[in-house]
Design an enzyme around this catalytic site. Structure first.
Site, PDB file in Angstrom:
ATOM      1  N   SER A  13      51.037   0.490  15.728  1.00  0.00           N
ATOM      2  CA  SER A  13      50.688  -0.869  16.145  1.00  0.00           C
ATOM      3  C   SER A  13      51.776  -1.410  17.082  1.00  0.00           C
ATOM      4  CB  SER A  13      50.519  -1.766  14.922  1.00  0.00           C
ATOM      5  OG  SER A  13      51.721  -1.783  14.196  1.00  0.00           O
ATOM      6  N   SER A  14      51.593  -2.622  17.556  1.00  0.00           N
ATOM      7  CA  SER A  14      52.562  -3.298  18.436  1.00  0.00           C
ATOM      8  C   SER A  14      52.802  -2.584  19.765  1.00  0.00           C
ATOM      9  CB  SER A  14      53.928  -3.481  17.750  1.00  0.00           C
ATOM     10  OG  SER A  14      53.785  -4.065  16.508  1.00  0.00           O
ATOM     11  N   GLU A 148      40.081  -1.467   7.025  1.00  0.00           N
ATOM     12  CA  GLU A 148      39.358  -2.727   7.280  1.00  0.00           C
ATOM     13  C   GLU A 148      38.690  -2.745   8.648  1.00  0.00           C
ATOM     14  OE1 GLU A 148      42.685  -2.575   7.016  1.00  0.00           O
ATOM     15  OE2 GLU A 148      43.488  -4.251   5.853  1.00  0.00           O
ATOM     16  N   LYS A 186      55.704  13.648  23.887  1.00  0.00           N
ATOM     17  CA  LYS A 186      54.734  14.366  23.058  1.00  0.00           C
ATOM     18  C   LYS A 186      53.336  13.761  23.177  1.00  0.00           C
ATOM     19  CE  LYS A 186      57.394  17.482  21.429  1.00  0.00           C
ATOM     20  NZ  LYS A 186      57.150  18.855  21.918  1.00  0.00           N
ATOM     21  N   CYS A 380      55.669 -32.232  18.351  1.00  0.00           N
ATOM     22  CA  CYS A 380      54.999 -32.401  17.064  1.00  0.00           C
ATOM     23  C   CYS A 380      56.026 -32.790  15.993  1.00  0.00           C
ATOM     24  CB  CYS A 380      54.215 -31.133  16.708  1.00  0.00           C
ATOM     25  SG  CYS A 380      52.793 -31.503  15.668  1.00  0.00           S
ATOM     26  N   GLU A 404      55.355 -36.233   4.398  1.00  0.00           N
ATOM     27  CA  GLU A 404      55.174 -34.796   4.158  1.00  0.00           C
ATOM     28  C   GLU A 404      56.224 -34.270   3.175  1.00  0.00           C
ATOM     29  OE1 GLU A 404      55.479 -32.416   7.754  1.00  0.00           O
ATOM     30  OE2 GLU A 404      55.069 -30.557   6.680  1.00  0.00           O
ATOM     31  N   HIS A 519      51.019 -30.319  21.504  1.00  0.00           N
ATOM     32  CA  HIS A 519      51.705 -29.062  21.835  1.00  0.00           C
ATOM     33  C   HIS A 519      51.461 -28.691  23.308  1.00  0.00           C
ATOM     34  CE1 HIS A 519      52.945 -27.829  17.783  1.00  0.00           C
ATOM     35  NE2 HIS A 519      51.891 -28.522  17.392  1.00  0.00           N
ATOM     36  N   GLU A 521      52.999 -26.728  25.098  1.00  0.00           N
ATOM     37  CA  GLU A 521      53.271 -25.304  25.365  1.00  0.00           C
ATOM     38  C   GLU A 521      51.994 -24.456  25.361  1.00  0.00           C
ATOM     39  OE1 GLU A 521      53.924 -26.885  22.584  1.00  0.00           O
ATOM     40  OE2 GLU A 521      53.799 -25.605  20.806  1.00  0.00           O
TER      41      GLU A 521
HETATM   42  N1  GLN Z   1      54.409 -30.877   9.688  1.00  0.00           N
HETATM   43  C1  GLN Z   1      54.036 -31.864  10.646  1.00  0.00           C
HETATM   44  C2  GLN Z   1      52.627 -32.370  10.447  1.00  0.00           C
HETATM   45  O1  GLN Z   1      51.844 -31.752   9.778  1.00  0.00           O
HETATM   46  C3  GLN Z   1      54.202 -31.329  12.054  1.00  0.00           C
HETATM   47  C4  GLN Z   1      53.241 -30.246  12.372  1.00  0.00           C
HETATM   48  C5  GLN Z   1      53.630 -29.483  13.611  1.00  0.00           C
HETATM   49  O2  GLN Z   1      54.756 -29.600  14.092  1.00  0.00           O
HETATM   50  N2  GLN Z   1      52.756 -28.673  14.129  1.00  0.00           N
HETATM   51  O3  GLN Z   1      52.283 -33.402  10.972  1.00  0.00           O
END
Ligand code: GLN
Length: 547
Positions: A13-14, A148, A186, A380, A404, A519, A521
């Site tokens: 894998s990988s 699987e 190989k 986040c 949280e 997010h 990113e």
């Molecule tokens: N733990 C935080 C929340 O649930 C931030 C979640 C995150 O950073 N993706 O709101």
């Protein structure tokens, strides 16, 4: 009707199946074709949402709110095609859907079996959107021979039989190990892997052979002979300095040509590789380096923050500078001054995360960035940390924290400036959640609109006052602290359209300090870097100039 390319892996894998698929998708686009990439994962989890990122790598979220495998991130970064919920499936989801249908009586009393019921379910999934694109690339997770994975292999075998001749091809990725004592590559493991594939009825059309050493012609001939794959469809894949060199590298060794030949597409449209040439130019001609501290929960699994790492690289490419991202364990300065650990970095990023571990250290990192005028990007959890820091150290709410952590600890310690959200608006309907709901999918997930305040830094970064970014969280900054925090200079510069959910905060008198609930990113690409990352690295570069 789409043409289908099934991508399987063998030997170990990988090997980079995901990247190879993504790069091939990019090359087909360069030839003018539309593509969609999919991942079929043999594990029994219904989706990766509940899997530990430290074990499985990051959870990639789609616009339509699915929690998917990180390979979908590669697909999107290479092709720019936004991934959808229907681009990822696991055995767990297939079986749960079969069992649901059985309970509903949809099978009219028949005995339910892997063939045809499970395989049909898989084939139906692959068929979704058949008329939408020229090519569909389906990657099967794991390696041939995995127990699987068998229903998936059987399903793609049947699928190719169901379709017209020449509508499906199989591409198999293997490894050519180098035995130093003999000084040889190989080919035997590759031969065995293809044999295994053939024994379940799949004859590969293309072999991609990973190797750390150049593959001599004689070995390539041998592989072709023993595996019954055309010689020019035995494609070498060598290690690369940057994953973004993969499209050009695969083009040079003829992968896209071999695929078009396998489909008998002739004459092959000429490729326009301008986008990838520019990407390579930016990678190879970067000047200088900025160092970014990513302050999170310690992780030895680098894939846990895959999209962040990639988005930082893209930010570097936008500014023609190398970015060195260093993962700093926030726990090491939970009770002490973070300065010795953070001095020397040009910027600080606090990424998303779950659970209390390390958060006191992250709060100290946010304070350090704020007071030392170091660029800070909070994503986040990183935004929630920035708000908590501001509440504690500037607004006099000394016991500020996130609900949280209290819920996790089972005791009340904090004033919840970040609270558990149970009801919110998505488009024109209201979503409701209970605290004791199933763990899967109880978060605010997927693309939501944020309205940015005119004249704010974030609006300047995006060049827009309305944006859409992806979310994945249960907790929210409580808007009732807005006035108190704005009074000390932390502006709430982005809000949900109904004005209830803070989306962006920024310090007014700081060169670059932005926290976002979403997010950014996840939508960043090498040829279209996420605006926040591009500007964050620009700001970090300014710091370097000052030093
Ligand atoms: N733990 C935080 C929340 O649930 C931030 C979640 C995150 O950073 N993706 O709101």
């Amino acid at each position: 009707m789409a043409r289908y390319i099934f991508i399987t892996g063998g030997v170990v894998s990988s090997l980079g199946k995901g990247l190879t698929s993504a790069a091939l998708g990019a090359l087909l686009q360069a030839r003018g074709f539309s593509v969609r990439l999919r991942k079929l994962d043999p594990y029994l989890n219904v989706d990766p949402g509940t899997m530990s990122p430290f074990e499985h790598g990051e959870v990639f979220v789609t616009d339509d709110g699915a929690e998917t495998d990180l390979d979908l991130g590669h697909y999107e970064r290479f092709t720019g095609v936004a991934a959808r919920a229907t681009d990822s499936v696991s055995s767990g989801r297939i079986y749960s859907s079969v069992l649901e249908k059985e309970r509903r009586g949809d099978y009219l009393g028949k005995t339910i079996q892997v063939i045809p019921h499970v395989t049909n379910e898989i084939k139906d999934f692959i068929n979704i959107g058949d008329d939408e694109v020229d090519f569909q690339l389906c990657e099967i997770g794991g390696t041939v021979g995995d127990i699987e994975a068998l229903p998936f292999f059987e399903a793609i075998r049947q699928f190719s039989q169901d379709k017209a001749p020449g509508q499906c091809i199989f591409m198999h990725l293997t490894l050519l190990p180098f035995v130093a004592a003999a000084g040889e590559l190989k080919t035997k493991p590759t031969q065995h892997s293809v044999k295994e594939l053939r024994s379940i009825g799949i004859a590969p059309d293309i072999l991609v052979c990973r190797s750390e050493h150049p593959i001599p012609d004689k070995e390539r001939d041998k592989i072709a002979l023993f595996t019954n794959v055309r010689r020019d469809a035995v494609i070498p894949a060598y290690d690369l300095k940057s994953i973004y060199e993969a499209p050009m590298a695969f083009h040079k060794v003829g992968l896209d040509q071999a695929v078009l030949d396998a489909f008998q597409i002739s004459p092959a449209p000429r490729p326009d590789l301008g986008r990838w040439r520019d990407v390579e130019d930016r990678i190879h001609n970067a000047e200088g380096e900025v160092r970014v501290a990513v302050v999170g929960k310690y992780t030895s699994h680098t894939d846990a923050y895959k999209s962040i790492a990639e988005a930082l690289t893209h930010g570097g490419m936008a500014n023609r500078v190398r970015v060195s991202a260093e993962w700093v364990d926030a726990e090491i300065f939970e009770a002490e001054d973070p300065a010795p650990h953070l001095e020397g970095f040009h910027a600080i990023l606090v990424p998303g995360g779950f659970g209390e571990r390390g958060t006191e250290g992250m709060i100290r990192a946010a304070q350090f960035a704020r007071t030392r005028n170091i660029p800070y990007l909070g994503i986040c959890l990183g935004m929630q940390i920035a708000v908590t820091e501001a509440a504690r150290n500037m607004a006099g709410i000394t016991d500020a924290g996130s609900e949280e952590f209290d819920l996790e600890a089972g005791k009340k310690r904090f004033t919840p400036v970040v609270y558990h959200l149970k009801e919110w608006v998505r488009g024109n309907y209201t979503v409701r959640r209970r605290q004791d709901d199933d763990k899967g999918g109880t978060m605010r997930l997927g693309a939501y609109t944020a309205v940015l305040e005119e004249g704010s830094k974030v609006a300047a970064v995006y060049g827009a006052t309305e944006i859409e970014e992806r979310h994945r969280h249960r907790y929210e900054v409580d808007v009732k602290y807005r006035d108190a925090l704005e009074a000390v200079g932390l502006k709430f510069s982005g809000m949900s359209p109904d004005g209830r959910l803070p989306e962006v905060v920024e310090w007014q008198d700081h060169p670059w300090f932005i926290g976002v609930q979403f997010h950014p990113e996840l939508k960043s690409k090498p040829f279209a870097p996420a605006p926040l990352f591009a500007d964050f690295i620009r700001a970090a570069k300014e710091v370097e100039r000052l030093v």
